[in-house]
Design an enzyme around this catalytic site. Structure first.
Site, PDB file in Angstrom:
ATOM      1  N   HIS A  70       0.799  -1.120   0.055  1.00 41.02           N
ATOM      2  CA  HIS A  70      -0.041   0.054  -0.082  1.00 41.02           C
ATOM      3  C   HIS A  70       0.855   1.351  -0.171  1.00 41.02           C
ATOM      4  CE1 HIS A  70      -3.884  -1.916   1.699  1.00 41.02           C
ATOM      5  NE2 HIS A  70      -3.409  -2.728   0.840  1.00 41.02           N
TER       6      HIS A  70
ATOM      7  N   GLU B  87       0.834   3.935   1.741  1.00 45.81           N
ATOM      8  CA  GLU B  87       1.206   4.474   3.143  1.00 45.81           C
ATOM      9  C   GLU B  87       2.300   3.579   3.766  1.00 45.81           C
ATOM     10  OE1 GLU B  87      -3.278   5.426   3.127  1.00 45.81           O
ATOM     11  OE2 GLU B  87      -1.979   3.728   2.201  1.00 45.81           O
TER      12      GLU B  87
ATOM     13  N   CYS C 131      -6.159   2.220   4.969  1.00 46.98           N
ATOM     14  CA  CYS C 131      -6.881   0.995   5.563  1.00 46.98           C
ATOM     15  C   CYS C 131      -6.612   0.624   6.969  1.00 46.98           C
ATOM     16  CB  CYS C 131      -6.525  -0.201   4.571  1.00 46.98           C
ATOM     17  SG  CYS C 131      -4.761  -0.668   4.774  1.00 46.98           S
TER      18      CYS C 131
ATOM     19  N   CYS D 286      -2.701  -0.171   7.144  1.00 46.15           N
ATOM     20  CA  CYS D 286      -1.875   0.947   7.233  1.00 46.15           C
ATOM     21  C   CYS D 286      -2.188   1.918   8.350  1.00 46.15           C
ATOM     22  CB  CYS D 286      -2.218   1.717   5.946  1.00 46.15           C
ATOM     23  SG  CYS D 286      -1.688   1.037   4.365  1.00 46.15           S
TER      24      CYS D 286
END
Length: 153
Positions: free
Chosen positions: A53, A55, A83, A86
């Site tokens: 992801h 992040e 999410c 993260c």
């Protein structure tokens, strides 16, 4: 002068560029002392790594730049609502400020919302869809694992 809006715009520019290159529309930057020290994009489709992801990528890079697993004085700016994975990482590294441009509600019609995971995580473990079970197995002849680690460090 850099502002929150400037940093959000950078995260959005990364997300658009990533979408142009066949990736998912997510970008993030980590900021320290008013300067971007790391950035990342969602690389799930290019790496087949479901944890890739934006992040997390930016956090990994920021940790390398700072030479520390702690990012207490940093701020994350993301194109979308982080999410749960993260957000957990953000908590674990000590970041205490996050700003994002698009909500889970806005992401829902496109299959990009993670609200369903947030909803699942607030349930007691016994009611979640994933079986989560404590199995207190220990190795014969070995010191307790956590004690072992503490004594070595």
């Amino acid at each position: 002068m850099n502002t929150a809006s400037t940093f959000i715009q950078e995260a959005l520019n990364l997300a658009y560029k990533n979408a142009d290159e066949g990736g998912r529309p997510f970008g993030a930057v980590v900021v320290k002392d008013g300067k971007i020290i790391a950035s990342g994009v969602n690389e799930i489709l290019t790496t087949n790594d479901p944890t890739a992801h934006a992040e997390l990528s930016a956090i990994r890079k920021a940790s390398q730049v700072l030479g520390s697993s702690r990012l207490d004085s940093c701020i994350v700016y993301a194109s979308g609502h982080p999410c749960p994975m993260c957000l957990a990482a953000i908590h674990m590294v000590g970041i205490n400020e996050v700003h994002y441009a698009y909500s889970n509600e806005e992401a829902e019609p496109f299959g990009l919302s993670t609200q369903h995971i947030y909803n699942e995580l607030v349930k007691p473990l016994s009611e979640q869809k994933v079986l989560i079970q404590f199995l207190p197995v220990r190795l014969d002849g070995k010191v307790d694992l956590y004690r072992y680690w503490k004594d070595k460090n």
